[in-house]
Design a protein around this motif. Structure first.
Motif, PDB file in Angstrom:
ATOM      1  N   PHE A 126       5.311  22.883  -6.914  1.00  0.00           N
ATOM      2  CA  PHE A 126       5.658  22.088  -7.842  1.00  0.00           C
ATOM      3  C   PHE A 126       5.483  22.355  -9.456  1.00  0.00           C
ATOM      4  CE2 PHE A 126       4.933  20.116  -3.813  1.00  0.00           C
ATOM      5  CZ  PHE A 126       6.572  20.126  -3.204  1.00  0.00           C
ATOM      6  N   GLN A 127       6.602  22.082 -10.498  1.00  0.00           N
ATOM      7  CA  GLN A 127       6.496  22.793 -11.479  1.00  0.00           C
ATOM      8  C   GLN A 127       5.394  20.988 -12.125  1.00  0.00           C
ATOM      9  OE1 GLN A 127      10.374  21.560 -14.083  1.00  0.00           O
ATOM     10  NE2 GLN A 127       9.668  22.479 -15.945  1.00  0.00           N
ATOM     11  N   ASP A 128       5.579  19.079 -10.970  1.00  0.00           N
ATOM     12  CA  ASP A 128       4.017  19.105 -11.805  1.00  0.00           C
ATOM     13  C   ASP A 128       2.952  18.477 -11.232  1.00  0.00           C
ATOM     14  OD1 ASP A 128       5.548  17.950  -9.595  1.00  0.00           O
ATOM     15  OD2 ASP A 128       5.818  16.412 -10.764  1.00  0.00           O
ATOM     16  N   PHE A 129       2.843  20.194 -10.483  1.00  0.00           N
ATOM     17  CA  PHE A 129       2.014  20.601  -9.327  1.00  0.00           C
ATOM     18  C   PHE A 129       2.124  20.126  -7.674  1.00  0.00           C
ATOM     19  CE2 PHE A 129       0.135  21.248 -13.369  1.00  0.00           C
ATOM     20  CZ  PHE A 129       0.605  22.386 -13.794  1.00  0.00           C
ATOM     21  N   GLN A 130       2.044  18.615  -7.625  1.00  0.00           N
ATOM     22  CA  GLN A 130       1.845  17.229  -6.795  1.00  0.00           C
ATOM     23  C   GLN A 130       0.858  17.606  -6.064  1.00  0.00           C
ATOM     24  OE1 GLN A 130       3.521  14.380  -6.991  1.00  0.00           O
ATOM     25  NE2 GLN A 130       6.215  15.625  -6.684  1.00  0.00           N
ATOM     26  N   LEU A 131      -0.501  17.543  -6.794  1.00  0.00           N
ATOM     27  CA  LEU A 131      -2.288  17.644  -5.939  1.00  0.00           C
ATOM     28  C   LEU A 131      -2.198  16.019  -5.952  1.00  0.00           C
ATOM     29  CD1 LEU A 131      -3.489  20.389  -8.236  1.00  0.00           C
ATOM     30  CD2 LEU A 131      -2.139  20.965  -5.636  1.00  0.00           C
ATOM     31  N   LEU A 132      -3.292  15.979  -4.885  1.00  0.00           N
ATOM     32  CA  LEU A 132      -3.698  14.981  -4.737  1.00  0.00           C
ATOM     33  C   LEU A 132      -4.921  14.854  -5.271  1.00  0.00           C
ATOM     34  CD1 LEU A 132      -2.395  14.173  -0.349  1.00  0.00           C
ATOM     35  CD2 LEU A 132      -1.266  13.698  -2.776  1.00  0.00           C
ATOM     36  N   ASP A 133      -4.563  14.269  -6.392  1.00  0.00           N
ATOM     37  CA  ASP A 133      -6.038  13.787  -6.928  1.00  0.00           C
ATOM     38  C   ASP A 133      -7.251  13.509  -6.024  1.00  0.00           C
ATOM     39  OD1 ASP A 133      -4.727  14.214  -9.071  1.00  0.00           O
ATOM     40  OD2 ASP A 133      -4.478  12.296  -9.354  1.00  0.00           O
ATOM     41  N   HIS A 134      -7.662  12.716  -5.234  1.00  0.00           N
ATOM     42  CA  HIS A 134      -8.723  12.538  -4.477  1.00  0.00           C
ATOM     43  C   HIS A 134      -9.005  13.429  -3.158  1.00  0.00           C
ATOM     44  CE1 HIS A 134      -5.234  11.387  -1.769  1.00  0.00           C
ATOM     45  NE2 HIS A 134      -5.640  11.106  -0.356  1.00  0.00           N
ATOM     46  N   LEU A 135      -7.897  14.387  -3.054  1.00  0.00           N
ATOM     47  CA  LEU A 135      -8.832  15.457  -2.711  1.00  0.00           C
ATOM     48  C   LEU A 135      -9.506  16.663  -3.258  1.00  0.00           C
ATOM     49  CD1 LEU A 135      -5.489  15.014   0.186  1.00  0.00           C
ATOM     50  CD2 LEU A 135      -7.975  14.138   0.862  1.00  0.00           C
ATOM     51  N   SER A 189       1.215  -1.262   0.363  1.00  0.00           N
ATOM     52  CA  SER A 189       0.228   0.264  -0.305  1.00  0.00           C
ATOM     53  C   SER A 189       0.860   1.308   0.281  1.00  0.00           C
ATOM     54  CB  SER A 189      -0.825  -0.140   1.140  1.00  0.00           C
ATOM     55  OG  SER A 189      -1.632   1.135   1.359  1.00  0.00           O
ATOM     56  N   LEU A 190       1.968   0.996   0.934  1.00  0.00           N
ATOM     57  CA  LEU A 190       2.837   2.322   0.293  1.00  0.00           C
ATOM     58  C   LEU A 190       4.068   2.909  -0.377  1.00  0.00           C
ATOM     59  CD1 LEU A 190       3.171   3.963   3.482  1.00  0.00           C
ATOM     60  CD2 LEU A 190       5.372   3.067   3.415  1.00  0.00           C
ATOM     61  N   VAL A 191       3.381   1.831  -1.228  1.00  0.00           N
ATOM     62  CA  VAL A 191       4.331   1.557  -2.658  1.00  0.00           C
ATOM     63  C   VAL A 191       3.203   2.861  -3.637  1.00  0.00           C
ATOM     64  CG1 VAL A 191       5.065   1.068  -5.154  1.00  0.00           C
ATOM     65  CG2 VAL A 191       5.686  -0.074  -2.777  1.00  0.00           C
ATOM     66  N   VAL A 192       2.140   2.027  -3.303  1.00  0.00           N
ATOM     67  CA  VAL A 192       0.660   2.629  -4.248  1.00  0.00           C
ATOM     68  C   VAL A 192       0.912   4.088  -3.685  1.00  0.00           C
ATOM     69  CG1 VAL A 192      -1.831   2.234  -4.377  1.00  0.00           C
ATOM     70  CG2 VAL A 192      -0.422   0.221  -4.204  1.00  0.00           C
ATOM     71  N   HIS A 193       0.658   4.607  -2.675  1.00  0.00           N
ATOM     72  CA  HIS A 193       0.562   5.725  -2.186  1.00  0.00           C
ATOM     73  C   HIS A 193       1.565   6.814  -1.699  1.00  0.00           C
ATOM     74  CE1 HIS A 193      -3.764   4.710  -1.941  1.00  0.00           C
ATOM     75  NE2 HIS A 193      -3.385   4.188  -0.670  1.00  0.00           N
ATOM     76  N   SER A 194       2.602   6.042  -2.674  1.00  0.00           N
ATOM     77  CA  SER A 194       4.494   6.964  -2.586  1.00  0.00           C
ATOM     78  C   SER A 194       3.765   7.996  -2.677  1.00  0.00           C
ATOM     79  CB  SER A 194       5.064   6.258  -3.431  1.00  0.00           C
ATOM     80  OG  SER A 194       4.898   6.483  -5.045  1.00  0.00           O
ATOM     81  N   LYS A 195       3.417   8.414  -4.143  1.00  0.00           N
ATOM     82  CA  LYS A 195       2.905   9.918  -4.085  1.00  0.00           C
ATOM     83  C   LYS A 195       2.240  10.636  -2.648  1.00  0.00           C
ATOM     84  CE  LYS A 195       0.849  13.592  -6.984  1.00  0.00           C
ATOM     85  NZ  LYS A 195      -0.120  14.246  -8.068  1.00  0.00           N
ATOM     86  N   THR A 196       1.448   9.937  -2.300  1.00  0.00           N
ATOM     87  CA  THR A 196       0.602  10.999  -0.903  1.00  0.00           C
ATOM     88  C   THR A 196       1.572  10.926   0.116  1.00  0.00           C
ATOM     89  OG1 THR A 196      -1.654  10.090  -1.960  1.00  0.00           O
ATOM     90  CG2 THR A 196      -1.321  11.114   0.132  1.00  0.00           C
TER      91      THR A 196
END
Lengths: 295, 246
Positions: free
Chosen positions: B85-94, A191-198
């Motif tokens: 950030f250049q690529d914004f780095q927004l969280l899509d689920h929020l 799960s941590l890999v899936v949510h790495s961006k978050t």
């Protein structure tokens, strides 16, 4: 005023955490069954200990002549009451004997027509030494075919066996808990890999490792609360169905649950412990994984 | 405030991104970071916002060597740095509002007042009617404005912007840099990475030029520091006034 916290970790793209409630439900189901069985056995043993640990049963085989049988019973009662360390002697009524035989031999009407053995329940003192052989010898002088069941011997070996069974059930509960921990750890790793961006974004806006770990544990708390509740309810339902299937006659013999608070409270505690353990394991595992990634 | 002492950066066994870079950025200054695409501007910014660490040399932020900090101290330091950030780095689920409120939420200081501040800021960047939308429902330019709002909402001491005007029109570009200037005026140290020649010519700020891994500090041109603002028609005043020199 503080605003309500939101779920910062999404389950939408995460098949692993999505599957977690089902896995937790299954493990909780097994653990609940084990717990309820353990409780049934423990409560059954307690009753045995209280009711029958100091009891003997004397059986006199059925005779075609009732007067002769009554005379033999009276003789045995005289021997018993005179015997040291016997506290109480009670001749079971015909209806008591029928009730005892009914689970094995069928309905009451048939039994009432049969010649029945006589049964004498004897309670012995816990505090005084008691010699079964000496008593048996004296009883046989009145009725040679008398049978003496020493409940204490039977109880002793049953208690030993039950103790081992309880130990085994407890070990199985521990094994199920360890499986739960392992499964959660495995699920989180993926799960941590899936949510790495978050996780990365949270870190970049200043979140501590603990804050990130708490987001995951909040998620797992919710998922495990659902899973554990479903699993425990399913276990209760299955045992209730089993009890219904076994029927009322057998339930006199087997120690089945009665859905009293003695069973429901431990079950609620189990659900609470599973949810709490899941959250705690999540927090620890996520913190550890983040630390390891940083190195 | 930001000190680089002989800093080199290399990812794995790759080429050197930064070579022996040394510079010092004073608190309250406004700098442009220029260089062609791929020159390493984003990598240099990463060193400042603590997403990566120097291969050699020393990076100091707020007087502290970043390598000597514990993870918790790094987190506290990051709260003082806002990043676009250049690529914004927004969280899509929020939602837009929740994305912007993230820096406040991680500090545990997000209440009704802060919620109103988020809405106000979003209105200021022209996204007042999008607070409950999700990033996927917005255009690139709108997402960039959300990213900017998130970077500034917690009033950071340092604001880093990686190509912040890349996805917006000239008018919005001017407004955004005006916002950075306003923040700079109240004490925020600002570094804007850009390869836009328009931005460099429109504004008179001290510049760090990055080329072939080397950083060269270029002082501002003579005259007023800030926007020279003649070519692009925009609301607001031109020549917003002096900012601190680096």
């Amino acid at each position: 005023m503080k605003v309500k916290p939101i779920a910062l970790i999404s389950t939408a793209d995460d098949p692993i955490t999505k599957a977690l409630p089902k896995v937790i439900a299954l493990i909780t189901f097994v653990m609940s069954l084990l717990l309820l069985m353990t409780l049934s056995a423990a409560i059954f043993l307690t009753h045995l200990n209280r009711d029958q640990a100091n009891e003997l049963t004397i059986q006199i085989p059925a005779s075609s002549e009732l007067a002769v049988q009554r005379q033999r019973v009276d003789g045995l009662v005289s021997v018993l009451t005179a015997f040291h360390s016997v506290r109480e002697v009670r001749v079971l009524s015909k209806s008591d004997v029928i009730a005892l035989l009914q689970p094995w031999l069928g309905d009451q009407e048939t039994l009432a027509d049969l010649p029945l053995p006589s049964v004498i329940a004897v309670e012995v003192s816990k505090d005084q030494p008691f010699q079964t052989d000496v008593l048996l010898q004296e009883l046989r002088s009145v009725a040679a075919d008398v049978v003496l069941d020493d409940h204490r011997q039977w109880y002793s070996s049953f208690s030993l066996f039950s103790g081992k069974l309880l130990g085994l059930l407890a070990m199985l509960l521990v094994a199920a808990s360890l499986s739960l921990i392992g499964l959660i750890a495995f699920a989180l790793k993926t799960s941590l890999v899936v949510h790495s961006k978050t996780v990365e974004v949270l870190h970049l806006v200043g979140a501590s490792d603990l804050f990130v770990a708490k987001q995951f544990s909040r998620l797992v708390w919710k998922l495990s609360a659902v899973g554990a509740t479903v699993g425990a309810t399913a276990a209760l339902l299955v045992l209730w169905l089993f009890q219904w299937w076994m029927g009322s006659e057998e339930s006199d013999v087997y120690p089945l649950l009665d859905f009293s608070l003695w069973y429901l409270i431990p079950l609620l505690v189990l659900v609470f412990l599973i949810v709490w353990l899941s959250g705690l394991v999540t927090q620890r595992v996520v913190s550890g994984l983040i630390r390891r990634q940083r190195r | 405030m930001i000190e680089f002492e002989s800093v080199s950066l290399r990812y794995g066994n790759g080429p050197l991104i930064l070579r022996d870079a040394s510079f010092h950025i004073q608190p309250g200054s406004f700098h442009l970071l220029t260089g062609v695409s791929g020159a390493g501007k984003s990598s240099l910014l990463k060193l400042i916002y603590l997403a990566s660490f120097a291969t050699s040399g020393k990076v100091k932020l707020f007087g502290r060597d970043v390598l000597s900090l514990s993870p918790d101290e790094l987190a506290l330091l990051r709260r003082r740095i806002g990043v676009v950030f250049q690529d914004f780095q927004l969280l899509d689920h929020l939602s837009v509002r929740d994305n912007v409120s993230l820096p406040l939420r991680v500090t545990g200081k997000y209440g009704d007042k802060e919620r109103d501040n988020v809405a106000e800021l979003l209105a200021w960047v022209g996204l007042g009617q999008y607070v409950d939308h999700f990033p996927s429902q917005l255009s690139g330019g709108q997402q960039q404005r959300v990213a900017i709002a998130r970077a500034v909402i917690a009033r950071p001491a340092i604001l880093l912007a990686d190509e912040p005007t890349g996805n917006v029109d000239d008018h919005m570009g001017i407004r955004l840099v005006d916002l950075f200037e306003e923040l700079n005026r109240i004490g925020t140290t600002v570094i804007v990475a850009t390869h836009s020649t328009t931005l460099v010519s429109e504004y008179n700020f001290p510049t760090l030029r990055l080329s072939k891994g080397e950083v060269t500090a270029i002082p501002p041109r003579k005259g007023k520091i800030g926007r020279r603002g003649v070519k692009v028609a925009a609301k607001g005043k031109a020549d917003k006034g002096k900012t601190n020199e680096g």
